[in-house]
Design a protein around this motif. Sequence first.
Motif, mmCIF file in Angstrom:
data_model
loop_
_atom_site.group_PDB
_atom_site.id
_atom_site.type_symbol
_atom_site.label_atom_id
_atom_site.label_comp_id
_atom_site.label_asym_id
_atom_site.label_seq_id
_atom_site.Cartn_x
_atom_site.Cartn_y
_atom_site.Cartn_z
ATOM 1 N N SER A 82 50.353 64.922 150.451
ATOM 2 C CA SER A 82 48.935 65.247 150.252
ATOM 3 C C SER A 82 48.276 64.192 149.364
ATOM 4 O O SER A 82 48.877 63.699 148.404
ATOM 5 C CB SER A 82 48.776 66.632 149.629
ATOM 6 N N TYR A 83 47.022 63.865 149.711
ATOM 7 C CA TYR A 83 46.248 62.859 148.973
ATOM 8 C C TYR A 83 44.911 63.481 148.599
ATOM 9 O O TYR A 83 44.135 63.897 149.461
ATOM 10 C CB TYR A 83 46.029 61.618 149.844
ATOM 11 N N LEU A 84 44.637 63.536 147.290
ATOM 12 C CA LEU A 84 43.385 64.089 146.778
ATOM 13 C C LEU A 84 42.427 62.957 146.415
ATOM 14 O O LEU A 84 42.752 62.085 145.602
ATOM 15 C CB LEU A 84 43.655 64.950 145.542
ATOM 16 N N ILE A 85 41.247 62.986 147.006
ATOM 17 C CA ILE A 85 40.188 62.024 146.701
ATOM 18 C C ILE A 85 39.250 62.683 145.698
ATOM 19 O O ILE A 85 38.544 63.641 146.028
ATOM 20 C CB ILE A 85 39.418 61.630 147.974
ATOM 21 N N TYR A 115 44.840 73.122 139.156
ATOM 22 C CA TYR A 115 45.652 73.613 140.269
ATOM 23 C C TYR A 115 45.572 72.642 141.450
ATOM 24 O O TYR A 115 46.585 72.350 142.094
ATOM 25 C CB TYR A 115 45.173 75.001 140.690
ATOM 26 N N GLN A 116 44.366 72.154 141.716
ATOM 27 C CA GLN A 116 44.259 71.212 142.827
ATOM 28 C C GLN A 116 44.932 69.882 142.491
ATOM 29 O O GLN A 116 45.535 69.254 143.359
ATOM 30 C CB GLN A 116 42.803 71.011 143.258
ATOM 31 N N TYR A 117 44.886 69.454 141.235
ATOM 32 C CA TYR A 117 45.599 68.230 140.861
ATOM 33 C C TYR A 117 47.105 68.395 141.095
ATOM 34 O O TYR A 117 47.775 67.485 141.587
ATOM 35 C CB TYR A 117 45.344 67.869 139.395
ATOM 36 N N ARG A 118 47.626 69.577 140.728
ATOM 37 C CA ARG A 118 49.053 69.814 140.904
ATOM 38 C C ARG A 118 49.441 69.930 142.379
ATOM 39 O O ARG A 118 50.619 69.819 142.719
ATOM 40 C CB ARG A 118 49.476 71.094 140.160
ATOM 41 N N SER A 119 48.468 70.135 143.242
ATOM 42 C CA SER A 119 48.731 70.233 144.681
ATOM 43 C C SER A 119 48.846 68.867 145.340
ATOM 44 O O SER A 119 49.201 68.777 146.515
ATOM 45 C CB SER A 119 47.611 71.032 145.360
ATOM 46 N N ALA A 120 48.547 67.815 144.606
ATOM 47 C CA ALA A 120 48.478 66.469 145.182
ATOM 48 C C ALA A 120 49.737 65.665 144.885
ATOM 49 O O ALA A 120 50.283 65.726 143.781
ATOM 50 C CB ALA A 120 47.256 65.727 144.642
#
Length: 398
Positions: free
Chosen positions: A126-129, A159-164
């Motif tokens: 997964s890649y978070l922009i 939480y979203q940072y940890r998902s990346a």
Amino acid sequence: MRVAIVADVFPPLRSSGAVQLRDLSREFVRQGHQTTVLVASPDLKSAFRIDEQDGVTIARLRSPKTKDVGYVRRMAGEFLMPFAMKRNYRKSPIAGRPYDAVIWYSPTIFLGPIVRWLKRRNNCTSYLIVRDIFPQWAADMGLISRGPAFQLLDQVARYQYRSADVIGVQTPGNLSFFDDFRTAHSECQLEVLQNWLGDAPDRGCSIDLEATKLAGRRIFVYAGNMGVAQQMDKLLDCAVAMRDRDDIGFLFVGRGSEAGRLSQLAAERSPDTILFHDEISPDEIPGLYSQCNVGLICLDSRHRTHNIPGKFLTYMQAGLPVLASINDGNDLQKMVETRNVGRVSVAADGADLPGLASALIERELADPAIADRCRALSNELFSARAAVGQILDAVTQR
């Protein structure tokens, strides 16, 4: 590669984020990758709608309304959005489609649950922009206190940072915000992913400045959202201060919570030199800019995070130097000044903007190469081709 892009904005929405995601998805297809966009669609009547555009599969998934509603309803809608997207995606005919990478775009900060579900289901990277640091910037500007609501939103963001597996921020200055996160989550890769734009041919524009009161003037243009975060009064004050110059005009195009108030003030204070117009299609922006001379940028001086607005990219692509009023220390200041593509004010009240505007319009007249420098900067740093290449490099190396 089979790529899923998850977002809460996509055309026909006209925001800069929607345009960026359209250009990103098109570029993935151009480079030969099977690309599916999963987008929250609050106005959809059915659970889902599957579209095919420019080789991209777009799964529009019904979700709660989160735009142009009150804060309480928006908060509830944001929390429920990823779960509604997941539920309605599972009803769609493409629910079984496999992916090799999941990419998502922030803002919003609430897509973590659906991303984690897709990631586990496909055992993929997964890649978070990350395009702005929320809720930090809102607290910096006093829009929310650092109380319970801030703490809750901060946990959602984390939480979203940890998902990346990989996080791409838009400027080097934003890397320092993640120092503590990197210490605790060393497995997550952090990098700078510049903003991007796809090719934008001039297809004309419904706004013909020669048919308006600004005809014959050299035009300062602002195209985009007019909300609290932009602190647009500084630009309006600049335009009013220059109302005695019959060779200069100011054009504001867009929508937002402040648009009506600003338009009324302009009509009262400087009716002959300032023109407001409703938002136009992104496809019309190149045709609009071809009639203008300088692009305007305004950010609230209370920002402490770094931000290179999407409109800066569109100005550079069109060859327009910029007059920018931004927070002191923003990475954008160094970029504009070192590449000699405009003028920057970091004064909290923007009092120096009229002088900078006069100097810039004279420079634009005397230095035609400034347009070439703007376009060169766009091609070098802000292409969709470069962004896709960097994302693919990151996810394939995990």
